[in-house]
Design a protein around this motif. Structure first.
Motif, short mmCIF file in Angstrom:
data_model
loop_
_atom_site.label_atom_id
_atom_site.label_comp_id
_atom_site.label_asym_id
_atom_site.label_seq_id
_atom_site.Cartn_x
_atom_site.Cartn_y
_atom_site.Cartn_z
N PHE A 279 0.89 -1.03 -0.14
CA PHE A 279 0.06 -0.19 0.11
C PHE A 279 0.88 1.06 -0.07
O PHE A 279 0.30 2.45 -0.39
CB PHE A 279 -0.90 -0.08 1.14
N GLN A 280 2.19 1.16 -0.02
CA GLN A 280 3.17 2.17 0.15
C GLN A 280 4.36 1.83 -0.33
O GLN A 280 4.89 0.66 -0.04
CB GLN A 280 3.46 2.79 1.45
N ASP A 324 -3.98 13.55 -0.40
CA ASP A 324 -4.31 12.14 -0.27
C ASP A 324 -5.58 11.80 -0.81
O ASP A 324 -6.64 12.13 -0.39
CB ASP A 324 -4.37 12.13 1.29
N SER A 326 -6.03 8.21 -0.95
CA SER A 326 -6.00 6.81 -0.68
C SER A 326 -7.38 6.21 -0.34
O SER A 326 -8.14 7.00 0.38
CB SER A 326 -5.06 6.62 0.48
N THR A 332 -1.21 6.94 0.72
CA THR A 332 -0.24 6.30 -0.10
C THR A 332 0.81 6.89 -0.05
O THR A 332 2.03 6.23 -0.63
CB THR A 332 -0.73 6.95 -1.65
N GLN A 333 1.30 7.80 0.72
CA GLN A 333 2.76 8.26 0.91
C GLN A 333 2.94 8.69 2.34
O GLN A 333 1.79 9.50 2.87
CB GLN A 333 2.95 9.62 -0.15
#
Length: 749
Positions: A279-280, A324, A326, A332-333
């Motif tokens: 996921f990252q 973001d 996500s 995601t970051q």
């Protein structure tokens, strides 16, 4: 693994060596004990991983199959019925129900726990890295870290292989029985017991996305929050039991360096292999050399980039919250919170390069970082105000500084060097053997020169310090109460003669270093051993010439008998920090595992004076040691001889004694040396005896046991000062004897 180790005893420790038939890549100690009280060890080798249960109650012997004919009948009387019309009924699934002996074996300080059971999980390739949860050690019934009930019954760990495979594996905490390992279906095929088949009730989850072999792993659990809502799901999760989830982080050398994180649910069924995407994904300017999750703030990840810096990454804090998009529970970051820079190299010319970082680990329960550098220097970065001298909430991660981004720290709170690493800091002064006939002086190879073999490959300059290999292992100790316990650390540098040092209690060691920095000294009488770093010596006896490639720690628990309902049971409690090392050191060789225990004779000074290791006085006879008493009135001289206690009819220890008169230089009495035998206890010593008759009895006196009742109430510090004063008087007597000696000169005729 062999069941019986080879034991070697040194003056400092006892080493138990297990030789394996495969190459070991990494070994870890699982923090949760099995239900029968065994310590679980996981190590990776060329064919996969092996789980070993060490100590605790033994498994009952397997039951013998009743295949023989009763009453003396022969096998020829057996009748076989073959019915081809009916189909064979499917065999029922095997349910393993291991049984253990009622009483656990007696384990004292001198014995080693036996290997109860071991289980091999083949992965088809070599297992290079293993990651376990950063939780404090506990028993199976108390395992509820971050609200995950799965820890009470299953082992949770991650493993990476020599190829690009990364797996999340769960396994029962209870060791398999002997009947389970002897099942017929396991003999039909060599692949029947591989990981992922579900034969051992294991679950296997493959973490995809890697295109290069993994360089390191870390795993933690997501804290369960009842009533939380997922971004991708609209329904609330508070109505059903929350599914435990784990976060796995891995770094590799892909591109210029890559960090990936996976969110894995621990509800897989045995026998099925699931696949999870990361996921990252973080692309880095340089590859990492180590990662570890914070044991308290589980979203923070400590990353090591040698020789640049140590950085803290938070995967749950978005780098750009406004952008973001996500759909999952995490952005995601993530964000880079803090950078920790090591000091610069020192040399004859000005250097702009920093010292290479060998390893770094969280200490003080995630509030500080302990690091080890390539030249043997260690240091502590105090991040969250964990220093014993800190007052108030002065940490960078406090509520006042919750929005921390991109800060940096360069100065250590305390720092020092490992014992035996001076050749790493001054390679030019290291003497190397020269060939015969060369310009330099020939220096033969001796055991003392081999001790510095770790520096033989780095004598070309400080830039070669990057070739030094080592690590740091931080073990949380069991707490006696419900709060957070103490911590121990192992710092090691590999090589032909490894340097392994142990910090018994980090908090006390940290406090003593701060006191020493301000000139306060160290309180010797509060327990000397936990306040200093101890180096383990003579490790080559157990490694048998192999290089040290890793180290693990096993917290020791003292056993005490508890009577409950008329029956005696054994209860394990955390040991006192003044009774030696609170951990057992596990050294990893190329194909050996060495368990290092502190010897009983190598206890601390305070332990010896207070009689912690007691033996029956009748074993060695009467005590003939020198016993000091409270200081009497000041006198001009002292006499150390076998005398009765002060107040008795023979004089005391400090009674003045006239020295024998010295006659002429060629007197016959001067040609006879005084007797060196111990005087007869039934007769009084003659007045012409010297005052050093006790020398021959020192070895006998050293073997005498310590009596706790005898030393109770004594002022040990004052008595040591008396002994120092006796030493000064002896030096003065020796000086006077040298002055009274006549010198004769002979002239040449």
């Amino acid at each position: 693994m062999q069941t019986a180790p080879r034991t070697r005893r040194t003056p400092q420790n006892t080493q138990h060596t297990y030789s394996l038939d495969c190459r070991i890549h990494e070994v870890k100690t699982y923090p949760v004990k099995s239900p029968q009280g065994a310590t679980i060890l996981i190590y990776g080798h060329e064919n996969g991983i092996t789980i070993t249960w060490r100590g605790g109650r033994r498994l009952r012997a397997p039951k013998q199959p009743n295949n023989e004919k009763q009453n003396g009948g022969s096998s020829e009387d057996a009748v076989m019925v073959i019915d081809s019309d009916e189909e064979e009924a499917p065999a029922a699934a095997f349910v393993d129900k291991p049984e253990f002996e009622d009483n656990s074996p007696t384990v004292d300080a001198s014995s080693v726990p036996e290997i109860v059971q071991s289980l091999d999980l083949a992965l088809g390739t070599a297992a290079t890295h293993i990651a376990v949860l950063p939780m404090p050690p506990c028993d199976a019934e108390d395992a509820a870290w971050n609200g995950a009930g799965i820890l009470k019954s299953r082992i949770v760990f991650a493993v990476s292989c020599a190829n690009t495979d990364v797996y999340m594996i769960t396994l029962p905490l209870t060791p398999p029985s002997h009947e389970s390992k002897a099942r017929p279906e396991l003999r039909r095929s060599l692949l029947a017991g591989n990981a992922g088949t579900g034969v051992w009730e294991e679950t296997l989850t493959q973490l995809t996305g890697q295109s290069r072999p993994c360089g390191g792993l870390a795993v933690t659990l997501v804290k369960q929050k009842p009533g939380s809502r997922s971004r991708s799901l609209e329904r609330a999760t508070s109505q059903v039991a929350p599914v435990p989830r784990a976060i796995v982080a891995a770094h590799s050398g892909e591109a210029s360096g890559t960090l990936r994180l996976w969110d894995v649910t621990l509800d897989a069924k045995p026998g099925t292999t699931n696949r999870v995407e990361p996921f990252q994904t973080e692309y880095l300017p340089s590859p990492l050399t180590g990662i570890s999750f914070n044991p308290t703030h589980t979203t923070q990840l400590l990353t090591v980039t040698s020789p640049h810096a140590v950085r803290i990454y938070d995967y749950a804090t978005a780098a750009l919250p406004s952008d973001d998009t996500s759909e999952g529970p995490f952005p995601t970051q993530g964000s880079w919170l803090l950078s920790l820079y090591p000091p610069f190299n020192r040399g004859p010319s000005m250097s702009t390069s920093r010292k290479p970082i060998v390893a770094a680990e969280w200490i003080a329960h995630g509030r500080a970082v302990l690091t080890l550098l390539g030249d043997g220097q260690w240091g502590i970065w105090d991040i969250d105000g964990a220093s014993p001298s800190a007052t108030g909430s002065t940490g960078l991660f406090s509520k006042a500084n919750s929005g921390l981004r991109g800060s940096a720290i360069t100065a250590f709170c305390v720092a020092g060097h490992l014992e035996g690493t001076s050749p790493l800091r001054n390679p030019a002064t290291q003497k190397s053997p020269a060939a015969p006939g060369a310009g330099g002086e020939f220096v033969p190879m001796t055991p003392h020169t081999r001790r510095d073999a770790i520096a033989s490959n780095i004598s070309g300059g400080s830039e070669k310090l990057a070739a030094v290999r080592g690590g740091i292992t931080v073990a949380q100790l069991p707490s006696r109460g419900g709060g957070s316990g103490e911590e121990s650390a192992i710092l090691w540098l590999g090589g032909a003669d490894p340097i392994v040092s142990v910090i018994p209690v980090i908090s006390r060691f940290w406090d003593s270093q701060l006191r020493r920095a301000v000139g306060g000294g160290v309180n010797l009488w509060s327990g000397a051993q936990p306040t200093r770093m101890i180096r383990l010596t003579d490790l080559g006896a157990g490694l048998l010439g192999e290089r040290c490639t890793g180290a693990a720690a096993i917290p020791k628990l003292s056993r005490s008998n508890v009577v409950m309902n008329g029956s005696s049971t054994t209860k394990e409690t955390s040991p006192s920090h003044t009774e030696g090392l609170p951990i057992e050191v596990l050294l990893q060789g190329e194909s050996r595992l060495v368990f290092v225990r502190e010897s009983e004779d190598a206890s601390s000074l305070t332990t010896r004076l207070l009689g912690a290791h007691k033996k029956p006085c009748t074993e060695l006879g009467s005590t003939r040691a020198i016993i000091t008493y409270p200081r009497p009135e000041p006198v001009s001289s002292f006499n150390i001889s076998f005398e009765k206690r002060p107040g008795s009819s023979g004089g005391g220890l400090f009674r003045p004694r006239p020295r024998p008169s010295v006659k002429g230089s060629f007197d016959q009495s001067m040609g006879v040396l005084p007797s060196t035998e111990a005087p007869d206890e039934t007769q009084s010593a003659p007045s012409s005896q010297q005052g050093l008759m006790f020398i021959n009895d020192l070895s006998f006196a050293a073997d005498q046991p310590d009596d706790e009742f005898e030393v109770e109430g004594r002022d040990i510090e004052q008595e040591l000062m008396d002994i120092m004063e006796i030493d000064r008087e002896l030096e003065q007597l020796e000086h006077e004897r040298e002055r009274g000696r006549k010198r004769v000169f002979f002239e040449e005729g």
